[in-house]
Design an enzyme around this catalytic site. Structure first.
Site, PDB file in Angstrom:
ATOM      1  N   CYS A   2       0.837  -1.180   0.000  1.00  0.00           N
ATOM      2  CA  CYS A   2       0.000   0.000   0.000  1.00  0.00           C
ATOM      3  C   CYS A   2       0.888   1.251   0.000  1.00  0.00           C
ATOM      4  O   CYS A   2       1.943   1.268   0.620  1.00  0.00           O
ATOM      5  CB  CYS A   2      -0.952   0.084   1.183  1.00  0.00           C
ATOM      6  SG  CYS A   2      -2.049  -1.322   1.326  1.00  0.00           S
ATOM      7  N   ARG A  27       3.877  -0.477  -4.804  1.00  0.00           N
ATOM      8  CA  ARG A  27       3.601  -0.946  -3.445  1.00  0.00           C
ATOM      9  C   ARG A  27       2.267  -1.682  -3.330  1.00  0.00           C
ATOM     10  O   ARG A  27       1.911  -2.184  -2.261  1.00  0.00           O
ATOM     11  CB  ARG A  27       3.578   0.255  -2.474  1.00  0.00           C
ATOM     12  CG  ARG A  27       4.848   1.043  -2.452  1.00  0.00           C
ATOM     13  CD  ARG A  27       4.726   2.207  -1.498  1.00  0.00           C
ATOM     14  NE  ARG A  27       4.658   1.734  -0.134  1.00  0.00           N
ATOM     15  CZ  ARG A  27       5.710   1.478   0.630  1.00  0.00           C
ATOM     16  NH1 ARG A  27       6.907   1.653   0.151  1.00  0.00           N
ATOM     17  NH2 ARG A  27       5.563   1.046   1.854  1.00  0.00           N
ATOM     18  N   TRP A  73      -2.776  -2.883  -1.618  1.00  0.00           N
ATOM     19  CA  TRP A  73      -2.501  -4.311  -1.776  1.00  0.00           C
ATOM     20  C   TRP A  73      -3.327  -4.969  -0.673  1.00  0.00           C
ATOM     21  O   TRP A  73      -3.025  -4.838   0.507  1.00  0.00           O
ATOM     22  CB  TRP A  73      -1.007  -4.592  -1.600  1.00  0.00           C
ATOM     23  CG  TRP A  73      -0.624  -6.003  -1.917  1.00  0.00           C
ATOM     24  CD1 TRP A  73      -0.275  -6.491  -3.142  1.00  0.00           C
ATOM     25  CD2 TRP A  73      -0.518  -7.104  -0.997  1.00  0.00           C
ATOM     26  NE1 TRP A  73       0.021  -7.837  -3.038  1.00  0.00           N
ATOM     27  CE2 TRP A  73      -0.128  -8.233  -1.741  1.00  0.00           C
ATOM     28  CE3 TRP A  73      -0.734  -7.251   0.368  1.00  0.00           C
ATOM     29  CZ2 TRP A  73       0.075  -9.488  -1.162  1.00  0.00           C
ATOM     30  CZ3 TRP A  73      -0.539  -8.493   0.946  1.00  0.00           C
ATOM     31  CH2 TRP A  73      -0.140  -9.596   0.173  1.00  0.00           C
ATOM     32  N   ASN A  99      -1.857   2.368   5.588  1.00  0.00           N
ATOM     33  CA  ASN A  99      -0.998   1.281   5.107  1.00  0.00           C
ATOM     34  C   ASN A  99      -0.570   0.492   6.337  1.00  0.00           C
ATOM     35  O   ASN A  99      -0.099   1.074   7.308  1.00  0.00           O
ATOM     36  CB  ASN A  99       0.222   1.903   4.401  1.00  0.00           C
ATOM     37  CG  ASN A  99       1.342   0.913   4.181  1.00  0.00           C
ATOM     38  OD1 ASN A  99       1.112  -0.296   4.112  1.00  0.00           O
ATOM     39  ND2 ASN A  99       2.558   1.411   4.057  1.00  0.00           N
ATOM     40  N   GLU A 477      16.688 -18.611  -8.081  1.00  0.00           N
ATOM     41  CA  GLU A 477      16.319 -17.244  -8.454  1.00  0.00           C
ATOM     42  C   GLU A 477      15.749 -17.202  -9.880  1.00  0.00           C
ATOM     43  O   GLU A 477      14.762 -16.494 -10.138  1.00  0.00           O
ATOM     44  CB  GLU A 477      17.546 -16.326  -8.318  1.00  0.00           C
ATOM     45  CG  GLU A 477      17.367 -14.888  -8.780  1.00  0.00           C
ATOM     46  CD  GLU A 477      16.248 -14.142  -8.062  1.00  0.00           C
ATOM     47  OE1 GLU A 477      15.716 -14.627  -7.051  1.00  0.00           O
ATOM     48  OE2 GLU A 477      15.892 -13.055  -8.558  1.00  0.00           O
ATOM     49  N   LYS A 481      12.088 -15.765 -10.749  1.00  0.00           N
ATOM     50  CA  LYS A 481      11.866 -14.682 -11.722  1.00  0.00           C
ATOM     51  C   LYS A 481      10.820 -15.112 -12.748  1.00  0.00           C
ATOM     52  O   LYS A 481       9.897 -14.382 -13.045  1.00  0.00           O
ATOM     53  CB  LYS A 481      13.152 -14.375 -12.469  1.00  0.00           C
ATOM     54  CG  LYS A 481      14.085 -13.293 -12.160  1.00  0.00           C
ATOM     55  CD  LYS A 481      13.745 -12.052 -11.480  1.00  0.00           C
ATOM     56  CE  LYS A 481      13.018 -12.148 -10.197  1.00  0.00           C
ATOM     57  NZ  LYS A 481      13.601 -11.639  -9.014  1.00  0.00           N
ATOM     58  N   GLU A 484       7.145 -15.575 -11.182  1.00  0.00           N
ATOM     59  CA  GLU A 484       6.429 -14.400 -10.672  1.00  0.00           C
ATOM     60  C   GLU A 484       5.951 -13.467 -11.775  1.00  0.00           C
ATOM     61  O   GLU A 484       4.943 -12.788 -11.611  1.00  0.00           O
ATOM     62  CB  GLU A 484       7.238 -13.648  -9.621  1.00  0.00           C
ATOM     63  CG  GLU A 484       8.429 -12.899 -10.128  1.00  0.00           C
ATOM     64  CD  GLU A 484       9.175 -12.159  -9.031  1.00  0.00           C
ATOM     65  OE1 GLU A 484       8.535 -11.605  -8.136  1.00  0.00           O
ATOM     66  OE2 GLU A 484      10.418 -12.128  -9.084  1.00  0.00           O
ATOM     67  N   LYS A 595       5.750  -4.630  -4.315  1.00  0.00           N
ATOM     68  CA  LYS A 595       7.206  -4.538  -4.221  1.00  0.00           C
ATOM     69  C   LYS A 595       7.696  -4.631  -2.784  1.00  0.00           C
ATOM     70  O   LYS A 595       8.701  -5.254  -2.505  1.00  0.00           O
ATOM     71  CB  LYS A 595       7.631  -3.209  -4.838  1.00  0.00           C
ATOM     72  CG  LYS A 595       9.114  -2.979  -4.866  1.00  0.00           C
ATOM     73  CD  LYS A 595       9.746  -3.761  -5.975  1.00  0.00           C
ATOM     74  CE  LYS A 595      11.240  -3.625  -6.018  1.00  0.00           C
ATOM     75  NZ  LYS A 595      11.848  -4.770  -6.710  1.00  0.00           N
TER      76      LYS A 595
END
Ligand code: F6R
Length: 600
Positions: A2, A27, A73, A99, A477, A481, A484, A595
């Site tokens: 948020c 966010r 979010w 938030n 990783e 990547k 997602e 994020k």
């Protein structure tokens, strides 16, 4: 998670709030809203979806020089227009954005609001209804605000406006980030300085359990018991161009391309004139004195921590454990006598890490935060900070922050080795320079990587990544990547582990991306590739110059064996990027994600 903005000044607030929210969309982006305040009252506009959707419902005729805004979010209550912020009290006198998570909202509702019909499913609405309740009971607004906040358990960053005093924004904070931007005759509120850089680069930090009363000409900080606090603003060292895409179609692609520059920047920031590594003496001492390092992180930063462990153990010969932050508190290992904790976090705000940091400090242990945001909560609350100097990372999928974290780990490992009197045949500055050049070569090979993405991933349902030794950490990783941003189910495995169960999932044509950068496991990973190929898999071998095979799909330029993860991840990032693009996904803002994960 948020994002919050607020504006009180002389211009129409709408566009400033909307632009600020666009900068904070990383966010959270499932719904958004603004409240514009003028002499006629408080006008709330909100909508499900992105800021672009919100723009469609904002009435351009409504003007006001004060306002607050929010991008969400969802935690409590589905992403919907009703649950979007701002929320209003029953009489619509108070309007609020929030938030964080109010952990005791059910109890507060029962205790104070049994007579109130709440319209949303959010924890937030309780806060604005409490304000109304306490003001109706006779408290002055500021007093009611401090009292309300003192009842809240959990995390919050809050901005509130009052229809009966249209020249004030009330702000409060606990555990969620919030800043006040200051300028003559104009003041702003933002979860992140970058949202309000177009107005000012002078920002005031707010500490936990403080409130701020913001008018056009004054900013008054108080503790929850009403004591005035004085604090000077700092200059946010952000360049507006850092937070723009420029000519790039996506932030992710821009940030992938920035990696060579980031590595060179780190070299420059941590290099003495004589070419040796420059780190804070206190960090060196803490590393030297500790008998074991505990690395705590989440997601991509956790993957960087795994590589960091290799670097510290190999170069500085010090034992390291790496833990997922969200598990550590509930399943704490037996700690050594003199541990040092390293928290790795791009944002410096991740709630799972903060929970561990608070506990670690209670136990009296020392903590170092490696972060991209030096003023962040994890940075402020740890004993030491190492800055990763990657510049703002906007795309939700982390790329340059990951390689920056590993580069900083390299320098930390070398510095610790030196402090322990270990002679190394490894010049980190020179080797990182070679890494930066290799990264450039890789970033120039986008066409080849796009072709791989198309060939292997355009239609597949799933994809496996395999690697051995440090390559295993890199494929974790690579898989993260890919999954997602493209929503392809992707999993990373240690090459030898696949046949202990997961190989059952290999079907005709299943893509298996194998990473082979390590000489000592080169033959064994190639053996694992043969095993899956024999069962119908479609293997893609990414290897490193020097020990590549003729038929390998893609060959990475050679770098020092300790630093292969920094370059090997780049083809993985680009393959994920192009796979997501081919599948029509929103690369920078994948579904369900945000994020900065500021809730546990
Ligand atoms: C994935 C990603 C996340 C973050 C994780 C931790 O691309 O970005 O997995 O790495 O949420 O975030 P920070 O590093 O901010 O603590």
């Amino acid at each position: 998670m948020c994002g919050i903005v607020g504006y009180i000044g002389t211009e129409d607030a709408k566009e400033i709030l909307l632009r600020g929210l666009e900068k904070l969309e990383y966010r959270g982006y499932d719904s958004a809203g603004i409240a514009v305040v003028n002499d006629q009252g408080v006008h709330v506009f909100k909508e499900k979806g992105r800021i672009a959707e919100l723009r469609k419902v904002v009435d351009i005729e409504v003007e006001g020089t004060v306002g607050i805004g929010h991008t969400r979010w969802a935690t409590h209550g589905a992403p919907s227009r009703i649950n979007a912020h701002p929320h209003q009290s029953e009489s619509a006198r108070f309007t609020l954005v929030h938030n964080g998570v109010i952990e005791n909202y059910e109890q507060l509702k029962r205790e104070y609001l049994s007579q109130v019909d709440l319209v949303s499913d959010t924890d937030t609405e309780v806060v604005v209804q409490l304000m109304q309740r306490f003001v109706d009971d006779g408290k002055r607004v500021e007093e009611a605000f401090r009292y309300t906040l003192s009842l809240l358990k959990g995390s919050y960053a809050i901005a509130l406006v009052d229809k009966e005093d249209v020249d004030t924004i009330y702000v409060g904070k606990n555990k969620s980030p919030l800043l006040i931007g200051v300028k003559d005759g104009v003041n702003v509120v933002a979860s992140d300085a970058m949202a309000m850089l177009q107005i000012t680069n002078q920002f005031l930090e707010i500490m936990d359990e403080e409130i701020v009363i913001v008018t056009r000409d004054s900013v008054t900080i108080k503790t929850l018991d009403g004591t005035i606090v004085t604090r000077n603003p700092y200059t946010a060292e952000l360049d507006a161009s850092d937070i723009e895409k420029g000519t790039y179609p996506h932030f992710m692609l821009k940030e992938i391309d920035e990696q060579p520059f980031v590595i060179r920047n780190i070299i420059q920031k941590y290099q003495n004139e004589d070419g040796t590594v420059r780190l804070d003496d206190n960090i060196r001492q803490a590393m030297k004195e500790s008998d074991r390092i505990y690395v705590i992180a989440a997601g991509t930063s956790y993957h960087a921590g795994l590589v960091g462990k290799q670097l510290i153990e190999k170069l500085a010969q010090k034992p390291v454990e790496v833990h997922i932050a969200s598990e550590f508190l509930y399943n704490m290992p037996l700690l050594s006598e003199n541990p040092l904790f390293i928290f790795i976090s791009q944002s410096g705000e991740t709630a799972d890490l903060r929970g561990v940091l608070v506990e670690v400090k209670k136990l009296g242990y020392r903590a170092l935060t490696i972060t991209n945001v030096p003023g962040s909560t994890l940075s402020r609350e740890a004993d030491f900070t190492l800055h990763t100097y990657a510049g703002p990372e906007i795309a939700v999928a982390s790329t340059k922050a990951y390689t920056a974290q590993m580069a900083v780990f390299t320098l930390l490992a070398v510095d610790t080795a030196k402090a322990r009197g270990i002679e190394l045949d490894f010049d980190p500055i020179q080797e990182l320079g070679i890494v930066a050049a290799a990264m450039e070569t890789l970033c120039d090979q986008k066409d080849a990587l796009e072709k791989i993405a198309r060939e292997y991933l355009a239609v597949t349902r799933n994809c496996f990544f395999i690697g051995r030794a440090v390559d295993y950490y890199v494929v974790l990783e690579g898989a993260l990547k890919l999954k997602e941003i493209s929503y392809i189910q992707a999993e990373g495995f240690a090459g030898g582990e696949l046949k202990h169960g997961t190989i059952a999932l290999i079907e005709e044509g299943t893509p298996v991306i194998a990473l082979a950068t390590q000489e000592h496991v080169n033959l064994s990973i190639r053996g694992n590739v043969k095993e899956v190929a024999a069962r119908g898999a479609y293997p893609c071998i990414i290897s490193m110059e020097g020990h590549h095979g003729e038929d390998d799909t893609f060959v990475i330029p050679a770098v020092h064996e300790h630093l292969t993860p920094l370059v090997a991840v780049i083809p993985m990032q680009l393959i994920a990027y192009y796979a997501a693009l081919h599948r029509g996904c929103d690369v920078d803002k994948p579904r369900n994600l945000a994020k900065s994960v500021t809730v546990e």
